[in-house]
Design a protein around this motif. Structure first.
Motif, PDB file in Angstrom:
ATOM      1  N   ILE A 128       0.835  -1.205   0.000  1.00 41.80           N
ATOM      2  CA  ILE A 128       0.000   0.000   0.000  1.00 41.80           C
ATOM      3  C   ILE A 128       0.867   1.252   0.000  1.00 41.80           C
ATOM      4  CG2 ILE A 128      -1.567   1.372   1.434  1.00 41.80           C
ATOM      5  CD1 ILE A 128      -3.003  -1.234   2.127  1.00 41.80           C
ATOM      6  N   ARG A 129       1.900   1.275   0.840  1.00 38.57           N
ATOM      7  CA  ARG A 129       2.778   2.446   0.874  1.00 38.57           C
ATOM      8  C   ARG A 129       3.491   2.634  -0.463  1.00 38.57           C
ATOM      9  NH1 ARG A 129       5.584   2.405   6.960  1.00 38.57           N
ATOM     10  NH2 ARG A 129       3.807   3.401   7.985  1.00 38.57           N
TER      11      ARG A 129
ATOM     12  N   VAL B  91       0.721   3.888  -3.095  1.00 40.66           N
ATOM     13  CA  VAL B  91       0.236   5.235  -2.788  1.00 40.66           C
ATOM     14  C   VAL B  91       1.259   6.277  -3.207  1.00 40.66           C
ATOM     15  CG1 VAL B  91      -0.218   6.804  -0.853  1.00 40.66           C
ATOM     16  CG2 VAL B  91      -1.384   4.617  -0.962  1.00 40.66           C
TER      17      VAL B  91
ATOM     18  N   PHE C 180     -11.302   2.103   3.216  1.00 38.50           N
ATOM     19  CA  PHE C 180      -9.993   2.760   3.297  1.00 38.50           C
ATOM     20  C   PHE C 180      -9.486   2.925   4.733  1.00 38.50           C
ATOM     21  CE2 PHE C 180     -11.668   4.327  -0.813  1.00 38.50           C
ATOM     22  CZ  PHE C 180     -10.646   3.847  -1.631  1.00 38.50           C
TER      23      PHE C 180
ATOM     24  N   PHE D 123      -5.954   1.788   4.971  1.00 41.69           N
ATOM     25  CA  PHE D 123      -5.103   2.750   4.270  1.00 41.69           C
ATOM     26  C   PHE D 123      -4.761   3.918   5.190  1.00 41.69           C
ATOM     27  CE2 PHE D 123      -6.779   0.340   0.809  1.00 41.69           C
ATOM     28  CZ  PHE D 123      -5.906   0.494  -0.255  1.00 41.69           C
TER      29      PHE D 123
ATOM     30  N   VAL E 231      -0.906   4.551   5.838  1.00 43.09           N
ATOM     31  CA  VAL E 231      -0.309   5.716   5.194  1.00 43.09           C
ATOM     32  C   VAL E 231      -0.208   6.901   6.149  1.00 43.09           C
ATOM     33  CG1 VAL E 231      -0.490   7.336   3.265  1.00 43.09           C
ATOM     34  CG2 VAL E 231      -1.180   4.949   2.952  1.00 43.09           C
TER      35      VAL E 231
ATOM     36  N   VAL F  96      -4.679  -4.088  -4.918  1.00 37.96           N
ATOM     37  CA  VAL F  96      -4.013  -3.130  -4.035  1.00 37.96           C
ATOM     38  C   VAL F  96      -3.601  -1.879  -4.810  1.00 37.96           C
ATOM     39  CG1 VAL F  96      -1.987  -2.729  -2.594  1.00 37.96           C
ATOM     40  CG2 VAL F  96      -3.235  -4.873  -2.407  1.00 37.96           C
TER      41      VAL F  96
ATOM     42  N   ALA G  61      -5.087   1.706  -3.956  1.00 40.10           N
ATOM     43  CA  ALA G  61      -4.171   2.756  -3.505  1.00 40.10           C
ATOM     44  C   ALA G  61      -4.330   4.028  -4.317  1.00 40.10           C
ATOM     45  CB  ALA G  61      -2.731   2.255  -3.589  1.00 40.10           C
ATOM     46  N   ARG G  62      -4.478   3.876  -5.619  1.00 44.05           N
ATOM     47  CA  ARG G  62      -4.636   5.074  -6.457  1.00 44.05           C
ATOM     48  C   ARG G  62      -6.009   5.726  -6.244  1.00 44.05           C
ATOM     49  NH1 ARG G  62      -0.214   6.610  -6.279  1.00 44.05           N
ATOM     50  NH2 ARG G  62      -0.892   8.295  -7.656  1.00 44.05           N
TER      51      ARG G  62
ATOM     52  N   TYR H 226      -7.493   5.722  -3.327  1.00 48.22           N
ATOM     53  CA  TYR H 226      -7.297   6.383  -2.032  1.00 48.22           C
ATOM     54  C   TYR H 226      -6.645   7.753  -2.225  1.00 48.22           C
ATOM     55  CZ  TYR H 226      -5.159   7.219   2.573  1.00 48.22           C
ATOM     56  OH  TYR H 226      -4.748   7.765   3.758  1.00 48.22           O
TER      57      TYR H 226
END
Length: 259
Positions: free
Chosen positions: A99-100, A103, A156, A159, A163, A233, A237-238, A240
């Motif tokens: 995720i990191r 993102v 989210f 997330f 994040v 994922v 992520a995008r 988010y």
């Protein structure tokens, strides 16, 4: 910002033919393999434990290890449970890294801050994930629609933990707020992600149906599951990032040992 589904799909898929995505795919393959083995091991250990406590039907003889499948390890139930819990933590660590990475704008190398406060983040992500799953489960038991709504509204939450490094309680609040006004779009996006996951399971099911060797079925299922997981994922992520305020960027500052 509002959620643009085509842009989230395009942006997420564009991050797959990159060096970091290739490394993550290899890690997802490893995690999928480990999960398969440990899942079979736990199943076998549970069945073996039940056989020692429940008298078997004299007309239906049993064989030790009959519940685990070809990939099960021959260990006791406590060991199998410990392996399962360790695998859950390991999978969560990989989830944090993925995720990191997606993102961020990292493509050739992993972003800085990849391991920032990792133990704390993993613990809160596990707690948040557990709470969200319980809420979704309760909603599904009451009526299916509330369960689906909660799954969308709280999508989210992890997330936010991973994040923004929020604790699990704060992430439940901010994750809920993040989807306000965009829950229909988030629902449609999750349908796409679900369809990708469902499609990835079809080849393995067909191979099993025609009697392909277990090793082949498992290898295909794990490989396609890793692909689907990585795609999901990346797209999530995008999406988010789209929902965060204008000018937002992930505040991960510690140097990454993988950069």
């Amino acid at each position: 910002m509002s959620l643009d589904i085509p842009a989230a799909l395009e942006d997420g898929l564009a991050r797959l033919p990159t060096r970091v995505a290739a490394i993550l795919f290899a890690v997802y393959l490893a995690i999928g393999t480990i999960s398969t083995v440990i899942g079979s091991t736990l199943s076998r250990a549970v069945v073996d434990a039940l056989q020692t406590t429940i008298p078997a039907d004299a007309t239906a003889p049993t064989t030790p290890g009959m519940g685990g499948g070809a990939f099960a390890l021959d260990v006791s139930l406590p060991v199998a449970v410990a392996l399962f819990l360790a695998q859950v933590v390991l999978a969560q660590v990989v989830g944090v890294v993925a995720i990191r990475t997606f993102v961020s704008d990292a493509r050739a190398s992993f972003p800085t801050g990849l391991t920032s406060h990792l133990p704390w983040v993993v613990l809160n992500a596990l707690v948040a994930g557990f709470v969200v799953n319980v809420l979704i489960g309760l909603g599904a038991i009451l009526l299916v629609i509330p369960g689906i709504y909660l799954a969308v509204a709280l999508y989210f939450v992890q997330f936010e933990v991973i994040v923004e490094e929020r604790n699990a309680i704060d992430a439940l609040r901010t994750g809920w707020e993040l989807t306000k006004g965009d829950r229909l779009a988030v629902f449609l996006l999750l349908l796409v992600i679900f369809a990708i996951g469902l499609a990835s399971a079809v080849p393995g099911i067909l191979l099993g149906f025609v009697g392909a060797p277990t090793l082949v079925v498992t290898a295909v299922s794990v490989a396609l599951g890793a692909v689907a997981g990585l795609i999901g994922v990346a797209i999530g992520a995008r999406a988010y990032v789209q929902l965060k305020p204008d000018g937002w960027s992930p505040g991960l500052g510690s140097p990454s040992p993988f950069a």
